[in-house]
Design a protein around this motif. Structure first.
Motif, PDB file in Angstrom:
ATOM      1  N   ILE A 164      -3.042  31.076  62.524  1.00 37.90           N
ATOM      2  CA  ILE A 164      -2.433  32.136  61.721  1.00 37.90           C
ATOM      3  C   ILE A 164      -1.079  31.686  61.207  1.00 37.90           C
ATOM      4  O   ILE A 164      -0.246  31.169  61.962  1.00 37.90           O
ATOM      5  N   GLU A 165      -0.835  31.893  59.915  1.00 31.24           N
ATOM      6  CA  GLU A 165       0.471  31.649  59.298  1.00 31.24           C
ATOM      7  C   GLU A 165       1.004  32.973  58.758  1.00 31.24           C
ATOM      8  O   GLU A 165       0.237  33.778  58.200  1.00 31.24           O
ATOM      9  N   LEU A 166       2.291  33.197  58.893  1.00 32.84           N
ATOM     10  CA  LEU A 166       2.927  34.432  58.442  1.00 32.84           C
ATOM     11  C   LEU A 166       3.857  34.123  57.267  1.00 32.84           C
ATOM     12  O   LEU A 166       4.677  33.206  57.330  1.00 32.84           O
ATOM     13  N   PHE A 167       3.724  34.907  56.200  1.00 31.95           N
ATOM     14  CA  PHE A 167       4.588  34.784  55.022  1.00 31.95           C
ATOM     15  C   PHE A 167       5.275  36.125  54.799  1.00 31.95           C
ATOM     16  O   PHE A 167       4.606  37.164  54.712  1.00 31.95           O
ATOM     17  N   GLU A 168       6.594  36.101  54.698  1.00 28.78           N
ATOM     18  CA  GLU A 168       7.367  37.321  54.507  1.00 28.78           C
ATOM     19  C   GLU A 168       8.097  37.250  53.175  1.00 28.78           C
ATOM     20  O   GLU A 168       8.519  36.173  52.740  1.00 28.78           O
ATOM     21  N   GLY A 169       8.250  38.392  52.532  1.00 26.24           N
ATOM     22  CA  GLY A 169       8.930  38.403  51.239  1.00 26.24           C
ATOM     23  C   GLY A 169       9.375  39.789  50.856  1.00 26.24           C
ATOM     24  O   GLY A 169       9.150  40.773  51.576  1.00 26.24           O
ATOM     25  N   VAL A 211      -0.822  31.301  46.076  1.00 27.32           N
ATOM     26  CA  VAL A 211      -0.188  32.454  45.429  1.00 27.32           C
ATOM     27  C   VAL A 211      -1.015  33.701  45.710  1.00 27.32           C
ATOM     28  O   VAL A 211      -2.244  33.694  45.556  1.00 27.32           O
ATOM     29  N   ALA A 212      -0.343  34.761  46.142  1.00 25.12           N
ATOM     30  CA  ALA A 212      -0.978  36.070  46.308  1.00 25.12           C
ATOM     31  C   ALA A 212      -0.677  36.908  45.069  1.00 25.12           C
ATOM     32  O   ALA A 212       0.464  36.935  44.598  1.00 25.12           O
ATOM     33  N   TYR A 213      -1.685  37.590  44.562  1.00 23.67           N
ATOM     34  CA  TYR A 213      -1.524  38.419  43.370  1.00 23.67           C
ATOM     35  C   TYR A 213      -1.639  39.882  43.779  1.00 23.67           C
ATOM     36  O   TYR A 213      -2.624  40.294  44.397  1.00 23.67           O
ATOM     37  N   MET A 272       1.987  41.101  39.793  1.00 27.59           N
ATOM     38  CA  MET A 272       2.928  40.015  40.063  1.00 27.59           C
ATOM     39  C   MET A 272       2.291  39.004  41.000  1.00 27.59           C
ATOM     40  O   MET A 272       1.363  39.323  41.751  1.00 27.59           O
ATOM     41  N   GLY A 273       2.789  37.769  40.926  1.00 33.49           N
ATOM     42  CA  GLY A 273       2.359  36.720  41.826  1.00 33.49           C
ATOM     43  C   GLY A 273       3.427  36.439  42.867  1.00 33.49           C
ATOM     44  O   GLY A 273       4.625  36.357  42.551  1.00 33.49           O
ATOM     45  N   PHE A 274       3.017  36.299  44.113  1.00 36.33           N
ATOM     46  CA  PHE A 274       3.929  36.021  45.227  1.00 36.33           C
ATOM     47  C   PHE A 274       3.593  34.638  45.788  1.00 36.33           C
ATOM     48  O   PHE A 274       2.476  34.396  46.247  1.00 36.33           O
ATOM     49  N   SER A 275       4.566  33.716  45.741  1.00 35.42           N
ATOM     50  CA  SER A 275       4.343  32.338  46.164  1.00 35.42           C
ATOM     51  C   SER A 275       4.533  32.191  47.669  1.00 35.42           C
ATOM     52  O   SER A 275       5.528  32.653  48.230  1.00 35.42           O
ATOM     53  N   PHE A 276       3.568  31.530  48.325  1.00 39.33           N
ATOM     54  CA  PHE A 276       3.703  31.260  49.744  1.00 39.33           C
ATOM     55  C   PHE A 276       4.719  30.148  50.013  1.00 39.33           C
ATOM     56  O   PHE A 276       5.216  30.019  51.129  1.00 39.33           O
TER      57      PHE A 276
END
Length: 526
Positions: free
Chosen positions: A124-129, A146-148, A160-164
């Protein structure tokens, strides 16, 4: 670890004796007073992902997640845990061939968290923004790193696109307008593009397909004027390097009520523009429900005869009969021939309310603004259509759905291809209804399979949230919650479980099954 003990249970093996038969059953105890929740995501021959979610009442942890990938025998391969910070809530999820993504948001803030779960080993990897503005999120997809995220800000659509890599965000241009609704947002890994399909209840019910590069750069736009027919929904399926099919349902009066389905080919030219054609020469081919051979097979014979007689009479007079239905369209199923479209027909049951809802654009919220709230969805039937790669309709069929209603609008029917046959099935408490079809013909009509407890001394006292998944090969996976009681008075108290049952559907050998239901001979192209 708690979930490890849940799997140390007995397995039930049942010999095949009919079309649908149980192979293996696993039960996991649950506490009915706790906020336990299970969900399952099939991974075909790789097994399935089992997700256990428990809400924590106190402390820094809001939700505790236990992920387990099970193999095709329903035994665990690995187990992983994730503890979500308090104040964050689960919002959406997305799964591709490599990862499972879970999106979490913190209400009242712009903060988000996304976890990426590796389906091979459970890492598991966690990305915060932090998003540039608080939006009412309705769509979530991931492509590459990228999460859309799609949703609404002050009732205007925003994607919007969110970059990991660096937690940066990029807002897509050309969408933030009044009276525009996001119909779907799809990632096209074949071409490395993001497609955002929108429609407007005003502006002549215009339907628009906007394509973007992975970093949010506008690539092309195609617009469909809804003056004559308005497109309600659409999905894009790539069929070659330079061509896609756009398919969905349409309305004749700019309402959520469908009159039929449509299909068109989108060809990408060297100039980057789009040309839209079908083999029949028209830009879009509209297929009215009355043009489908088996659409009305859900009706009783006398009513069906009256409807078909009315259609024939109107056609002989050079007129069309307009039928209007609400559709829940499934994700397109690619096939060797082209694709299969599956849709369920339903109607809404309302209750009066004085509550006025704001934000969002769903039909439920639209009804709420008018002083009504959807209380239940009643399903009537499902239909499926087979298309070739040129968008030509090859066949259609229908599955009646009896006495199924739900407080949530979710797909009930699952479709399994066992070439040249198709199995359609849906759950009804502790029973499963199935139907075997071959193109326009019904070979086995509405078979009923009833699931049984592991022990003969037990019975199902209650079944909740039953689901069935087309898994792999000839196998289905049935899941849900059950209260199991003893058939003997004064013995063990009732117990509550979440169950997984592996089922096998055996298709009769060639020549042993004959069509049991006649089909119409009307030319669907007329």
């Amino acid at each position: 670890m708690r979930l490890l003990y849940l799997f140390l249970l007995s397995f039930l093996t049942v010999p095949l004796w009919a079309q649908m038969a149980a192979v293996t059953r696993v039960e996991m105890p649950i506490d009915p007073s706790a906020s336990d929740a299970y969900s399952v995501w099939p991974l075909r021959e790789r097994g399935a992902l089992l997700i256990y979610q428990r809400e924590e009442s106190y402390g820094p942890v809001g939700f505790k997640y236990t992920f387990s990938r099970i193999d095709t025998t329903l035994k665990p391969r690995w187990i992983a845990e994730f503890k979500l910070k308090s104040h964050f809530v689960p919002t959406s999820e997305f799964t591709n061939n490599l990862y499972r993504f879970q999106l979490f948001t913190e209400p009242g803030t712009n903060d988000i968290q996304i976890i990426r779960l590796n389906l091979d080993d459970g890492h598991i990897e966690l990305f915060e923004g932090r998003l540039p503005s608080p939006i009412d999120l309705t769509h979530f997809n991931v492509m590459g790193n990228v999460a859309y995220l799609g949703g609404y800000y002050h009732d205007r659509p925003l994607v919007m696109g969110f970059s990991f890599f660096d937690a940066s965000t990029r807002v897509f241009q050309g969408l933030y307008m009044n009276n525009i609704e996001i119909g779907s947002m799809d990632v096209d890994e074949y071409r490395q593009e993001v497609h955002v399909l929108t429609h407007s209840p005003k502006k002549r019910c215009q339907f628009t397909v906007r394509s973007y590069s992975p970093d949010g750069k506008p690539l092309r736009t195609i617009e469909y004027d809804g003056t004559e027919y308005s497109l309600i929904s659409g999905q894009i399926l790539p069929i070659s390097a330079g061509e896609s099919l756009l398919i969905g349902n349409y309305s004749a009066d700019c309402t959520p009520y469908s009159q039929g389905i449509y299909v068109t080919r989108i060809q990408h030219t060297e100039t980057g523009k789009l040309t839209v054609t079908t083999d029949h020469g028209e830009a879009i081919r509209y297929i009215d429900f009355s043009q489908l051979k088996n659409f009305f097979n859900y009706l009783d014979p006398k009513r069906q005869q009256r409807v078909l007689a009315r259609v024939t009479r109107r056609q002989n007079e050079g007129k069309n009969v307009k039928f209007r239905y609400r559709l829940l369209v499934h994700e397109l199923i690619p096939t060797n021939e082209g694709l299969t479209l599956v849709a369920e027909v339903y109607y809404q049951q309302y209750r009066s309310t004085n509550t006025i809802y704001s934000g969002g654009i769903s039909t439920i919220n639209q009804a709420a603004r008018q002083g009504r709230q959807v209380e239940m969805y009643q399903y009537t039937h499902a239909f499926l259509c087979g298309f070739d790669r040129q968008g030509n309709l090859l066949w259609d069929n229908c599955l009646p759905i009896k006495n199924i209603e739900s407080p949530r609008l979710t797909p009930k029917v699952e479709v399994m291809h066992q070439s040249p046959y198709v199995v359609m099935a849906y759950p009804d408490e502790n029973a499963l209804h199935s139907q075997l079809v071959e193109r326009d013909s019904v070979l086995a009509n509405k078979e009923l399979f009833t699931m049984k407890p592991t022990l003969e001394t037990e019975r199902f006292a209650n079944t909740a949230d039953p689901m069935i998944h087309a898994w792999y090969g000839p196998y289905f996976l049935a899941t849900g919650y059950q209260r199991i009681a003893s058939t003997r008075t004064g013995t063990n108290p009732p117990r509550d479980v979440f169950y997984l049952t592996k089922l096998r559907y055996t298709v009769p050998k060639s020549g042993t099954a004959l069509p049991v239901q006649a089909t119409r001979t009307t030319d669907p192209d007329h």
